[in-house]
Design a protein around this motif. Structure first.
Motif, mmCIF file in Angstrom:
data_model
loop_
_atom_site.group_PDB
_atom_site.id
_atom_site.type_symbol
_atom_site.label_atom_id
_atom_site.label_comp_id
_atom_site.label_asym_id
_atom_site.label_seq_id
_atom_site.Cartn_x
_atom_site.Cartn_y
_atom_site.Cartn_z
ATOM 1 N N LEU A 188 8.684 19.096 -11.444
ATOM 2 C CA LEU A 188 7.654 18.038 -10.758
ATOM 3 C C LEU A 188 7.637 18.276 -9.375
ATOM 4 O O LEU A 188 6.899 18.099 -8.556
ATOM 5 N N GLN A 189 9.102 18.125 -8.757
ATOM 6 C CA GLN A 189 9.318 18.214 -7.448
ATOM 7 C C GLN A 189 8.693 19.503 -6.824
ATOM 8 O O GLN A 189 8.199 19.510 -5.802
ATOM 9 N N GLU A 190 8.808 20.677 -7.779
ATOM 10 C CA GLU A 190 8.296 21.956 -7.264
ATOM 11 C C GLU A 190 6.858 22.057 -7.126
ATOM 12 O O GLU A 190 6.160 22.418 -6.157
ATOM 13 N N LYS A 191 6.543 21.558 -8.338
ATOM 14 C CA LYS A 191 4.955 21.455 -8.309
ATOM 15 C C LYS A 191 4.066 20.591 -7.401
ATOM 16 O O LYS A 191 3.010 20.775 -6.842
ATOM 17 N N LEU A 192 4.834 19.379 -7.117
ATOM 18 C CA LEU A 192 4.020 18.299 -6.390
ATOM 19 C C LEU A 192 4.599 18.423 -4.658
ATOM 20 O O LEU A 192 4.124 17.643 -4.004
ATOM 21 N N ASN A 193 5.775 19.333 -4.431
ATOM 22 C CA ASN A 193 6.149 19.268 -3.066
ATOM 23 C C ASN A 193 6.677 18.220 -2.628
ATOM 24 O O ASN A 193 6.596 17.712 -1.326
ATOM 25 N N MET A 194 7.561 17.371 -3.686
ATOM 26 C CA MET A 194 8.241 16.071 -3.048
ATOM 27 C C MET A 194 9.308 16.101 -2.405
ATOM 28 O O MET A 194 10.255 17.082 -2.592
ATOM 29 N N MET A 225 5.535 6.505 -1.379
ATOM 30 C CA MET A 225 6.749 6.437 -1.909
ATOM 31 C C MET A 225 6.818 5.762 -3.263
ATOM 32 O O MET A 225 6.036 4.814 -3.633
ATOM 33 N N ALA A 226 7.592 6.243 -4.121
ATOM 34 C CA ALA A 226 7.749 5.705 -5.507
ATOM 35 C C ALA A 226 8.973 5.620 -5.777
ATOM 36 O O ALA A 226 9.984 6.364 -5.390
ATOM 37 N N MET A 227 9.363 4.956 -7.024
ATOM 38 C CA MET A 227 10.741 4.875 -7.428
ATOM 39 C C MET A 227 10.799 4.966 -9.022
ATOM 40 O O MET A 227 10.002 4.023 -9.740
ATOM 41 N N CYS A 278 0.263 8.806 -8.220
ATOM 42 C CA CYS A 278 -0.467 8.814 -7.092
ATOM 43 C C CYS A 278 -0.005 9.831 -6.119
ATOM 44 O O CYS A 278 -0.256 9.858 -4.812
ATOM 45 N N ASN A 279 0.995 10.943 -6.561
ATOM 46 C CA ASN A 279 1.450 11.855 -5.932
ATOM 47 C C ASN A 279 2.058 11.618 -4.769
ATOM 48 O O ASN A 279 1.857 11.784 -3.441
ATOM 49 N N PRO A 280 3.117 10.880 -4.753
ATOM 50 C CA PRO A 280 3.856 10.169 -3.359
ATOM 51 C C PRO A 280 4.653 11.522 -2.893
ATOM 52 O O PRO A 280 4.959 12.341 -3.680
ATOM 53 N N LYS A 336 0.781 -1.403 -0.020
ATOM 54 C CA LYS A 336 0.206 -0.005 0.096
ATOM 55 C C LYS A 336 0.925 1.138 -0.018
ATOM 56 O O LYS A 336 0.426 2.307 -0.755
ATOM 57 N N VAL A 337 2.000 1.042 0.497
ATOM 58 C CA VAL A 337 2.810 2.260 0.668
ATOM 59 C C VAL A 337 3.653 2.403 -0.734
ATOM 60 O O VAL A 337 3.842 3.776 -1.173
#
Length: 343
Positions: A220-226, A112-114, A191-193, A106-107
């Motif tokens: 994408l890091q800036e846009k999605l705050n990852m 988290m994603a790779m 899924c917006n990790p 589920k995680v």
């Protein structure tokens, strides 16, 4: 462009309360062992580090140093004869190493994603790109198949794939290397990790596509705050994308600190040699600087520092004892009995 961070990137720490509330991932004494006929080998030997919200931590080192094994351990994707044999990895308050496999499923892909190193082997060749992204969305989100398809096409568009509705129906072999990597990124981010691991995502790509992929990940890091853990052996990439850098050798921690500080004032002899061996634009030399010797076989590492047999500053103490991690300046840590240029 390196994005602004909600903490001091010059190495001056915030209050303890602020730091603890801002930590997304806290890895403590992570240990992963491979059991072979020659005996057990610790591919990751008690590594500890933290990554804060919105930060990019670069992990660098030559092939076989344990960079990818560290990340596969966090994802709980280590297969036999490998096994996670110690430590903890707390993501958003939960220890990933203590979760059951159903809980971990589920995680993965959700919190988290790779992004894997080679998309052609990571993507399923008998399923279309759209089917593979849909599958992940349907697994983690309460949506209909039509809504999953809409989200998949939206993600393909977000990562810059032209004609996303058409590419949604394509198989991996119908896409170029750069487009396959973009599709992998779309799948990872569908899924917006909150935490993304990028495992050498530009290795097999030409220089122009590399630059595009790096810019895409930062945007994408800036846009999605990852929060991002970026693995590479390329120091040029690290200097462009990472806020802080962790240097590994032989499965062990060598040095960690602000990226600019690491390049300006490397403390570990391995870091110093690694930076010194880079080719420099406009600097004509007869021969590039190299690191003498070679990486030992897994069962030949000394009990102490793994870099001992290639280090000009090594002593018997280095061979017999594992050096403790010490902080020689604010935010700049090194595991070495004889650090270089310490201030």
């Amino acid at each position: 462009m390196i994005l602004p961070r909600p903490f001091d990137t010059h190495g001056h720490p915030f209050s303890e309360e602020a730091v603890l509330s801002d930590v997304v991932l806290k890895v403590k004494d992570l240990e992963t062992t491979f059991f072979s006929k020659a005996g057990p080998f610790r591919a990751v030997n008690k590594i500890s580090y933290e990554i804060r919200k919105g930060e990019t931590l670069g992990i660098v080192g030559e092939s076989g140093c344990g960079k990818s094994v560290t990340s596969f351990s966090l994802m709980r994707l280590i297969e036999k004869p490998g096994q996670i044999t110690g430590g903890s990895a707390v993501l958003n308050g939960r220890d990933l190493l203590k979760l059951s496999e159903p809980e971990m499923q589920k995680v993965r892909g959700d919190e988290m994603a790779m992004i894997f190193q080679e998309p052609m082997t990571a993507l399923n060749p008998v399923l279309t790109i759209g089917q593979q992204i849909d599958e992940q969305i349907l697994m983690h989100k309460n949506v209909t198949p039509a809504e999953a398809k809409e989200r998949s096409i939206e993600m393909l568009s977000l990562v810059g794939i032209p004609s996303p509705a058409e590419r949604y129906t394509n198989y991996p072999h119908q896409l170029s290397g750069g487009m396959r990597q973009r599709a992998m990124i779309a799948m990872a981010l569908s899924c917006n990790p909150t935490f993304l691991i990028a495992d050498e995502p530009t290795t097999a790509l030409d220089v122009t596509i590399q630059a595009q992929i790096l810019e895409l990940i930062q945007t994408l890091q800036e846009k999605l705050n990852m929060t991002v853990q970026f693995i590479t052996h390329d120091l040029g990439v690290i200097s462009e994308i990472a806020d802080r850098t962790l240097v590994m050798y032989g499965g062990q921690f060598c040095e960690m600190g602000n990226t600019q500080e690491i390049f300006k004032n490397p403390l570990h002899p391995y870091t110093h040699a690694l930076i010194g061996s880079r080719p420099r634009f406009g600097n004509r030399v007869q021969r590039l600087t190299t690191i003498e010797g070679s990486v030992p076989a897994p069962h030949e590492y000394p009990a102490g520092c793994p870099f001992t047999n290639r280090c000009s500053r090594a002593t018997e103490q280095c061979r017999m004892q594992k050096p403790p991690v010490q902080e020689l300046s604010p935010g700049h840590q090194v595991a070495c009995f004889h650090p270089m240029g310490a201030r």
